[in-house]
Scaffold this motif. Sequence first.
Motif, PDB file in Angstrom:
ATOM      1  N   CYS A 104       0.826  -1.209   0.000  1.00 43.39           N
ATOM      2  CA  CYS A 104       0.000   0.000   0.000  1.00 43.39           C
ATOM      3  C   CYS A 104       0.858   1.256   0.000  1.00 43.39           C
ATOM      4  O   CYS A 104       0.611   2.197  -0.763  1.00 43.39           O
ATOM      5  CB  CYS A 104      -0.920   0.009   1.224  1.00 43.39           C
ATOM      6  SG  CYS A 104      -2.208  -1.251   1.205  1.00 43.39           S
TER       7      CYS A 104
ATOM      8  N   SER B 179       1.245   3.473  -3.585  1.00 44.02           N
ATOM      9  CA  SER B 179       0.579   4.769  -3.561  1.00 44.02           C
ATOM     10  C   SER B 179       1.565   5.928  -3.555  1.00 44.02           C
ATOM     11  O   SER B 179       1.239   7.025  -4.019  1.00 44.02           O
ATOM     12  CB  SER B 179      -0.347   4.870  -2.341  1.00 44.02           C
ATOM     13  OG  SER B 179       0.380   4.747  -1.143  1.00 44.02           O
TER      14      SER B 179
ATOM     15  N   SER C  44      -7.035   3.907  -9.076  1.00 43.43           N
ATOM     16  CA  SER C  44      -7.752   3.146  -8.053  1.00 43.43           C
ATOM     17  C   SER C  44      -9.047   2.554  -8.572  1.00 43.43           C
ATOM     18  O   SER C  44      -9.651   1.699  -7.916  1.00 43.43           O
ATOM     19  CB  SER C  44      -8.068   4.044  -6.851  1.00 43.43           C
ATOM     20  OG  SER C  44      -9.123   4.940  -7.145  1.00 43.43           O
TER      21      SER C  44
ATOM     22  N   HIS D 260      -6.318  -1.623  -4.447  1.00 41.23           N
ATOM     23  CA  HIS D 260      -6.120  -0.290  -5.017  1.00 41.23           C
ATOM     24  C   HIS D 260      -7.143   0.714  -4.486  1.00 41.23           C
ATOM     25  O   HIS D 260      -7.007   1.912  -4.736  1.00 41.23           O
ATOM     26  CB  HIS D 260      -6.189  -0.352  -6.544  1.00 41.23           C
ATOM     27  CG  HIS D 260      -4.994  -1.028  -7.151  1.00 41.23           C
ATOM     28  ND1 HIS D 260      -3.806  -0.375  -7.391  1.00 41.23           N
ATOM     29  CD2 HIS D 260      -4.786  -2.313  -7.526  1.00 41.23           C
ATOM     30  CE1 HIS D 260      -2.927  -1.217  -7.901  1.00 41.23           C
ATOM     31  NE2 HIS D 260      -3.503  -2.403  -7.990  1.00 41.23           N
ATOM     32  N   PHE D 261      -8.134   0.241  -3.753  1.00 38.93           N
ATOM     33  CA  PHE D 261      -9.060   1.162  -3.112  1.00 38.93           C
ATOM     34  C   PHE D 261      -8.311   2.081  -2.140  1.00 38.93           C
ATOM     35  O   PHE D 261      -8.739   3.202  -1.857  1.00 38.93           O
ATOM     36  CB  PHE D 261     -10.158   0.354  -2.399  1.00 38.93           C
ATOM     37  CG  PHE D 261     -10.357   0.652  -0.944  1.00 38.93           C
ATOM     38  CD1 PHE D 261     -10.964   1.829  -0.535  1.00 38.93           C
ATOM     39  CD2 PHE D 261      -9.962  -0.263   0.021  1.00 38.93           C
ATOM     40  CE1 PHE D 261     -11.152   2.087   0.819  1.00 38.93           C
ATOM     41  CE2 PHE D 261     -10.157  -0.009   1.359  1.00 38.93           C
ATOM     42  CZ  PHE D 261     -10.754   1.179   1.769  1.00 38.93           C
TER      43      PHE D 261
ATOM     44  N   MET E  97      -5.468   3.479  -2.737  1.00 34.97           N
ATOM     45  CA  MET E  97      -4.588   4.412  -3.424  1.00 34.97           C
ATOM     46  C   MET E  97      -5.100   5.850  -3.461  1.00 34.97           C
ATOM     47  O   MET E  97      -4.286   6.777  -3.406  1.00 34.97           O
ATOM     48  CB  MET E  97      -4.272   3.901  -4.832  1.00 34.97           C
ATOM     49  CG  MET E  97      -3.650   2.514  -4.851  1.00 34.97           C
ATOM     50  SD  MET E  97      -2.350   2.294  -3.587  1.00 34.97           S
ATOM     51  CE  MET E  97      -2.366   0.518  -3.395  1.00 34.97           C
TER      52      MET E  97
END
Length: 303
Positions: A25, A29, A112, A258-259, A261
């Motif tokens: 993560c 990001s 995302s 990816h939520f 990001m």
Amino acid sequence: MSTMSECVPARRAEGAPLGLLVPFCLGWSSAFAVGKIGLADAPPLLFLAVRFLLAGVILTVAAGGLGHLRRLDRRGWLLLAGLGVVNTALYLGLSFSAMKSASSGMVAIIVSAAPVLTAVASAFFLGETLTLRKAAGLGLGVLGVGLIVRGRLGGGVDDPLGILLALGSVAALSAGALLYKRFAPAAGLVVNGGVQTLAGGLALLPVALLLEDPVSVTPTVSLALSMAYMVLAVSIGSHLLWFALLARTSATVASAYHFLMPPLGLAFGWLLLGETVQPWDLIGILPVAAGIWLVTRPAGGAG
């Protein structure tokens, strides 16, 4: 802003350990903001080509030293080379080009949305179940990204061309996840990551030299530090973690990480670049988060 506790819904769904999720993560990001620092002194495609070649050589040499390259036959080399073009050259070539006319936070937000596209495609190409609950979650994800894009276009913050390039990078990321899940040879993460990254760099280098002027590169300390971070922490670290997540979960659930990001990408853009976080950004994150939670939470009977 986001905290690491937001990884918990996805972790419960597949049992992925925090040892994988936290560095993934953070590394993934932060790549957009750190990469944009490097873009101040180098054009995007040349920056990426050098990054991929350095990371690819390091990983491939390591795989050779471990004796893992012997696991690949000719078909395996060709498959990984093709996957590398999609997963690195195309996906990141488009996203870094987007950052020339769009903020790093905006690009992170659009990327995302990959879980939405991946979940739909996975239902058709990988036979992964798309329930009503997941469909509702996907709808919320689309709504959230739409709100963020609408707010940024309306405020004149990001150029439409940058947004289109970022959307193209989402398509490449989703396609790469599906193709890797279906066709990647069982040669090990170091081999798979190394050959893909090296192939992406070799594919991107001639395009970069054709479209960009190497004389425009300005050697600076910030460029060197940005390159070092992108090679070691992102191209080697985060991408190997991404392939590890794909290996142990479904494509839909792996992509759902990816939520995280949007909030983390906006936070890194604010901390490192001083980019503005707008009200539309915060409002749009809410349905995105709710939608991806619906997609990734464990099935509990209703679906």
